[in-house]
Design a protein around this motif. Structure first.
Motif, PDB file in Angstrom:
ATOM      1  N   ILE A  72       0.845  -1.196   0.000  1.00 41.59           N
ATOM      2  CA  ILE A  72       0.000   0.000   0.000  1.00 41.59           C
ATOM      3  C   ILE A  72       0.883   1.250   0.000  1.00 41.59           C
ATOM      4  O   ILE A  72       0.634   2.192  -0.753  1.00 41.59           O
ATOM      5  CB  ILE A  72      -0.971  -0.008   1.201  1.00 41.59           C
ATOM      6  CG1 ILE A  72      -1.975  -1.150   1.057  1.00 41.59           C
ATOM      7  CG2 ILE A  72      -1.685   1.345   1.318  1.00 41.59           C
ATOM      8  CD1 ILE A  72      -2.811  -1.411   2.298  1.00 41.59           C
ATOM      9  N   THR A  73       1.923   1.251   0.814  1.00 41.98           N
ATOM     10  CA  THR A  73       2.853   2.381   0.843  1.00 41.98           C
ATOM     11  C   THR A  73       3.456   2.607  -0.536  1.00 41.98           C
ATOM     12  O   THR A  73       3.567   3.750  -0.993  1.00 41.98           O
ATOM     13  CB  THR A  73       3.957   2.145   1.893  1.00 41.98           C
ATOM     14  OG1 THR A  73       3.353   2.002   3.186  1.00 41.98           O
ATOM     15  CG2 THR A  73       4.943   3.296   1.932  1.00 41.98           C
ATOM     16  N   CYS A  74       3.838   1.545  -1.212  1.00 42.54           N
ATOM     17  CA  CYS A  74       4.459   1.650  -2.537  1.00 42.54           C
ATOM     18  C   CYS A  74       3.487   2.124  -3.606  1.00 42.54           C
ATOM     19  O   CYS A  74       3.909   2.585  -4.673  1.00 42.54           O
ATOM     20  CB  CYS A  74       5.055   0.309  -2.957  1.00 42.54           C
ATOM     21  SG  CYS A  74       6.523  -0.143  -2.032  1.00 42.54           S
ATOM     22  N   SER A  75       2.212   2.045  -3.350  1.00 46.42           N
ATOM     23  CA  SER A  75       1.216   2.466  -4.332  1.00 46.42           C
ATOM     24  C   SER A  75       0.978   3.971  -4.300  1.00 46.42           C
ATOM     25  O   SER A  75       0.187   4.488  -5.085  1.00 46.42           O
ATOM     26  CB  SER A  75      -0.109   1.728  -4.103  1.00 46.42           C
ATOM     27  OG  SER A  75      -0.761   2.219  -2.937  1.00 46.42           O
ATOM     28  N   ARG A  76       1.697   4.676  -3.397  1.00 40.72           N
ATOM     29  CA  ARG A  76       1.501   6.114  -3.216  1.00 40.72           C
ATOM     30  C   ARG A  76       2.822   6.851  -3.361  1.00 40.72           C
ATOM     31  O   ARG A  76       3.878   6.303  -3.068  1.00 40.72           O
ATOM     32  CB  ARG A  76       0.967   6.376  -1.806  1.00 40.72           C
ATOM     33  CG  ARG A  76      -0.289   5.630  -1.503  1.00 40.72           C
ATOM     34  CD  ARG A  76      -0.614   5.745  -0.039  1.00 40.72           C
ATOM     35  NE  ARG A  76      -1.887   5.096   0.220  1.00 40.72           N
ATOM     36  CZ  ARG A  76      -2.444   4.994   1.389  1.00 40.72           C
ATOM     37  NH1 ARG A  76      -1.846   5.480   2.448  1.00 40.72           N
ATOM     38  NH2 ARG A  76      -3.608   4.403   1.531  1.00 40.72           N
ATOM     39  N   ALA A  77       2.733   8.105  -3.749  1.00 38.28           N
ATOM     40  CA  ALA A  77       3.932   8.941  -3.814  1.00 38.28           C
ATOM     41  C   ALA A  77       4.315   9.368  -2.394  1.00 38.28           C
ATOM     42  O   ALA A  77       3.451   9.704  -1.583  1.00 38.28           O
ATOM     43  CB  ALA A  77       3.674  10.168  -4.674  1.00 38.28           C
ATOM     44  N   GLY A  78       5.612   9.308  -2.095  1.00 39.79           N
ATOM     45  CA  GLY A  78       6.079   9.698  -0.770  1.00 39.79           C
ATOM     46  C   GLY A  78       5.912   8.570   0.222  1.00 39.79           C
ATOM     47  O   GLY A  78       5.362   7.514  -0.094  1.00 39.79           O
ATOM     48  N   ALA A  79       6.405   8.779   1.393  1.00 40.45           N
ATOM     49  CA  ALA A  79       6.346   7.752   2.449  1.00 40.45           C
ATOM     50  C   ALA A  79       5.029   7.874   3.197  1.00 40.45           C
ATOM     51  O   ALA A  79       4.961   8.424   4.285  1.00 40.45           O
ATOM     52  CB  ALA A  79       7.529   7.909   3.390  1.00 40.45           C
ATOM     53  N   GLU A  80       3.964   7.355   2.599  1.00 40.40           N
ATOM     54  CA  GLU A  80       2.641   7.438   3.216  1.00 40.40           C
ATOM     55  C   GLU A  80       2.108   6.041   3.492  1.00 40.40           C
ATOM     56  O   GLU A  80       1.502   5.409   2.616  1.00 40.40           O
ATOM     57  CB  GLU A  80       1.666   8.194   2.306  1.00 40.40           C
ATOM     58  CG  GLU A  80       0.332   8.436   2.965  1.00 40.40           C
ATOM     59  CD  GLU A  80      -0.675   9.088   2.029  1.00 40.40           C
ATOM     60  OE1 GLU A  80      -1.871   8.889   2.276  1.00 40.40           O
ATOM     61  OE2 GLU A  80      -0.284   9.755   1.074  1.00 40.40           O
ATOM     62  N   PRO A  81       2.342   5.528   4.702  1.00 42.69           N
ATOM     63  CA  PRO A  81       1.856   4.180   5.028  1.00 42.69           C
ATOM     64  C   PRO A  81       0.335   4.157   5.119  1.00 42.69           C
ATOM     65  O   PRO A  81      -0.308   5.200   5.232  1.00 42.69           O
ATOM     66  CB  PRO A  81       2.494   3.897   6.388  1.00 42.69           C
ATOM     67  CG  PRO A  81       2.762   5.233   6.980  1.00 42.69           C
ATOM     68  CD  PRO A  81       3.023   6.157   5.824  1.00 42.69           C
ATOM     69  N   PRO A  82      -0.230   2.973   5.076  1.00 40.68           N
ATOM     70  CA  PRO A  82      -1.691   2.870   5.129  1.00 40.68           C
ATOM     71  C   PRO A  82      -2.242   3.232   6.499  1.00 40.68           C
ATOM     72  O   PRO A  82      -1.580   3.066   7.521  1.00 40.68           O
ATOM     73  CB  PRO A  82      -1.953   1.392   4.822  1.00 40.68           C
ATOM     74  CG  PRO A  82      -0.718   0.696   5.260  1.00 40.68           C
ATOM     75  CD  PRO A  82       0.405   1.659   4.993  1.00 40.68           C
ATOM     76  N   ARG A  83      -3.453   3.720   6.490  1.00 36.07           N
ATOM     77  CA  ARG A  83      -4.200   3.928   7.732  1.00 36.07           C
ATOM     78  C   ARG A  83      -4.669   2.551   8.198  1.00 36.07           C
ATOM     79  O   ARG A  83      -4.725   1.603   7.412  1.00 36.07           O
ATOM     80  CB  ARG A  83      -5.416   4.823   7.508  1.00 36.07           C
ATOM     81  CG  ARG A  83      -5.191   6.108   6.745  1.00 36.07           C
ATOM     82  CD  ARG A  83      -4.405   7.114   7.558  1.00 36.07           C
ATOM     83  NE  ARG A  83      -4.296   8.432   6.978  1.00 36.07           N
ATOM     84  CZ  ARG A  83      -3.526   8.782   5.960  1.00 36.07           C
ATOM     85  NH1 ARG A  83      -2.843   7.877   5.296  1.00 36.07           N
ATOM     86  NH2 ARG A  83      -3.439  10.037   5.566  1.00 36.07           N
ATOM     87  N   ALA A  84      -5.024   2.438   9.454  1.00 36.62           N
ATOM     88  CA  ALA A  84      -5.442   1.145  10.016  1.00 36.62           C
ATOM     89  C   ALA A  84      -6.597   0.549   9.229  1.00 36.62           C
ATOM     90  O   ALA A  84      -6.599  -0.650   8.921  1.00 36.62           O
ATOM     91  CB  ALA A  84      -5.810   1.302  11.486  1.00 36.62           C
TER      92      ALA A  84
END
Length: 93
Positions: A72-84
């Motif tokens: 999920i993190t890799c599917s977004r630009a920047g270091a944005e981990p998934p929410r719970a």
């Protein structure tokens, strides 16, 4: 041990567990933060259960959760981990 598209390895005194990367349902946008996301999921498991409880099938579950979170993190630009809730929904699929 993070291995990018090759998945994750988790070592214990009795051996190791290996899980595949969870990349099949995503388009990789940015890998920044993927390793940190894996680390956060592992720390979460240690805090919840204690390090001694994380082996065998439990380690495999933790690594799978970490692989999905990292994807999920890799599917977004920047270091944005998934929410719970995002991680929970992805794991239910």
């Amino acid at each position: 041990m993070t291995r990018g598209a090759k998945g994750l390895l988790g070592f214990t005194e009795n051996g190791f567990e290996e899980v595949e990367a969870a990349l099949e349902a995503i388009v990789v946008v940015d890998t920044v933060g993927a390793g940190d996301t894996v680390g956060a999921i592992i720390v979460e498991a240690i805090v919840k259960s204690g390090v001694a409880a994380i082996h065998g099938l439990e380690l495999e579950k933790v690594l799978h959760r970490a692989a999905v979170a990292a994807a999920i993190t890799c599917s977004r630009a920047g270091a944005e981990p998934p929410r719970a809730h995002e991680l929970r929904e992805a794991l239910e699929r």
